[in-house]
Enzyme design. Sequence first.
Site, PDB file in Angstrom:
ATOM      1  N   GLU A 107       3.565  35.442 102.764  1.00  0.00           N
ATOM      2  CA  GLU A 107       3.745  36.731 103.443  1.00  0.00           C
ATOM      3  C   GLU A 107       3.080  36.751 104.818  1.00  0.00           C
ATOM      4  O   GLU A 107       3.626  37.316 105.771  1.00  0.00           O
ATOM      5  CB  GLU A 107       3.168  37.857 102.583  1.00  0.00           C
ATOM      6  N   ASP A 108       1.901  36.124 104.933  1.00  0.00           N
ATOM      7  CA  ASP A 108       1.090  36.293 106.137  1.00  0.00           C
ATOM      8  C   ASP A 108       1.030  35.071 107.048  1.00  0.00           C
ATOM      9  O   ASP A 108       0.420  35.133 108.113  1.00  0.00           O
ATOM     10  CB  ASP A 108      -0.354  36.659 105.741  1.00  0.00           C
TER      11      ASP A 108
END
Length: 718
Positions: free
Chosen positions: A130-131
């Site tokens: 996600e990051d």
Amino acid sequence: MSAEATNPATPVPVAGALSGPVTPAAPRRKARPRLDLRRLGRAALLGPAARGRLPDAIGHVVDAHRAHHPDADLEPLRRAYVLAESSHRGQMRKSGEPYITHPLAVTLILAELGAETTTLTASLLHDTVEDTEVTLDQVGEQFGEEVRYLVDGVTKLEKVDYGAAAEPETFRKMLVATGNDVRVMSIKLADRLHNMRTLGVMRPEKQERIAKVTRDVLIPLAERLGVQALKTELEDLVFAILHPEEYERTRELIVQNASRADDPLAEVADEVRGVLREADIPAEVLIRPRHFVSVHRVSRKRGRLRGADFGRVLVLVNEDADCYAVLGELHTCLTPVVSEFKDFIAVPKFNLYQSLHTAVAREDGQVVEVLVRTHQMHKVAEAGVVALGNPYAPAPDDPADGERVDPTRPGWLSRLLEWQRAAPDPDTFWSTLRQDLAQDREITVFRPDGGTLGLPEGATCVDAAYAQYGEDAHACIGARVNGRLATLSTVLKDGDTVQLLMGQDPASEPSREWLEHARTPAARIAIQRWLATHPAQGGRDEAEETAAPRPAVEAPAPETPAARSAGADVLVDRPGTTVRLAGCCTPVPPDEITGFAVRGGVVTVHRVGCAGVARMKGAGRAEVGVRWGDTAECRVTLVAESFVRPHLLADLTEAMAQEGAEIVSATVEPPTQQQVRHTYTVQLPDAAHLPVLMRAMRNVPGVYDVSRAQPQPQPPGA
């Protein structure tokens, strides 16, 4: 998670963040040194260790993991840390620490609970997709499909917009995101716990929003998955944010109790140790302090607290049989409070919790609660599904190789997935689910065959029927509770024995009124689903629409054009309409009848003296001409009045079946002065056989009267 990561190019007010309000930490059950996240961050920034050597930053994780899994392969953890650290390098949390400290802390929480290596590997990587620039395909190539599956599930969970925790679709998305694997939810719970521990750097309004979502969704989830260690700390952290004044008062009570010269819990614990030493039962006796929320609940319930109210005595033994041996010694040598005894070993809770609960009274009147369980039971009580190991691994006694065992043990999540698939719409699912999540107490009722049903407190016979029979419970006509006839609305108590009485009509329909008595999602969703797919029928208790539909056919010449109902033939002066015999008065030939058009173009047929006729005339509905046809099949409602005796209901229904009567529905009222009233709607192949049936029912011992259901007169002014 990503909300707490910041771009390193953006200045971070570290001092201001650290000086902000800090959420009071919940009390620990065991003294555990707090990790220095700054030290972990410095170790992370130094970069990965030499190849093949475990980095210092994951030393705490490794120690906790080896305590539960001494033979675990640590290489996946080393490689996962190296990838996570390099991917998150340069990212900072709002509190000022390097971002890698967050997945490290989440992984440590799970390691201390006993999670297996695959879960810990996925936990270290849970934010990378996600990051950072890491892709799911890369995770799969380096760590295998199982880790990829878990990371993907956690990533999907992060994309769920919780809103105010009241959006009907939110929970559906959460369940789909878990992909049926409870380990996804375990990582999410640990992630939320660490974020709650560090919530003090957030704005107050954001703290409150996150705390409410945690209270409404994630804490009940932790309870149902049995992860008490996470649930209790989350409760205390939420309590401190949403109710700071009450939290502070509770903290003062705990501090005052800790400063007392005497400690009744310690005294009873010493007494228990002495008793068990004399009995030669090896056991570990501990004092288990209550957490803040538990102390607050007890104080609201009991008022002024005494020393014994601040905790419980916990006895840990090696074998199940030792639990009962301990119980016998305690009840023999101390003063037991018998009303406090509960056996959750023989009948575990829905989340696999097992323990013996009892209490002993001191001479000063204080009552000390005592929990007795094995070490393995204690592990499951604290860690729940996390302690159950790898759900992909076959059970030791299962010869099957490669087949996946149930990944959602103890099964609540599995049932939840079934409910969301069966619900007719998101609002139905959410409303029933919120009721279930709000339930924090469970009862156990017994079936006549010795089996058990776990139900929420306040559940009724309706809930028991759907828990045992699923949608077949639509045919339930009554129940016996502890051997006595009972209505389906009867509220069940812990330990009741319930025998459910089922009708024989496969087309039986539930009553709309059952929704008023259904407490479980399984019952409410099944009933609402049936009502949604049968909108024109409305359930068996709707007076205008209860009887089974009878498709109309056109009467042949030379009769006047009319519709005809199958079964007990009724001719209607409206060709092509559907005819129903009203359930409120169940007319049969040769009763004088009349008809009324209701919704959907259906014509209901009533006896002329039925109270429903006056009601519909008063509402301005026009009568429809109806008359009996040639065939004699009929449906009729009979009322039997009898004295209470064992096996009466079985004898009565058997007599009816022998006369060819098919029971469509039945209601048994609660006994009054040793008398009971039964109401049966039955289908007969020939109306001429009705007197024979009524005579056979009167011949059943204990039955003193049988009559047709009489239409109730309309009260004046109604």
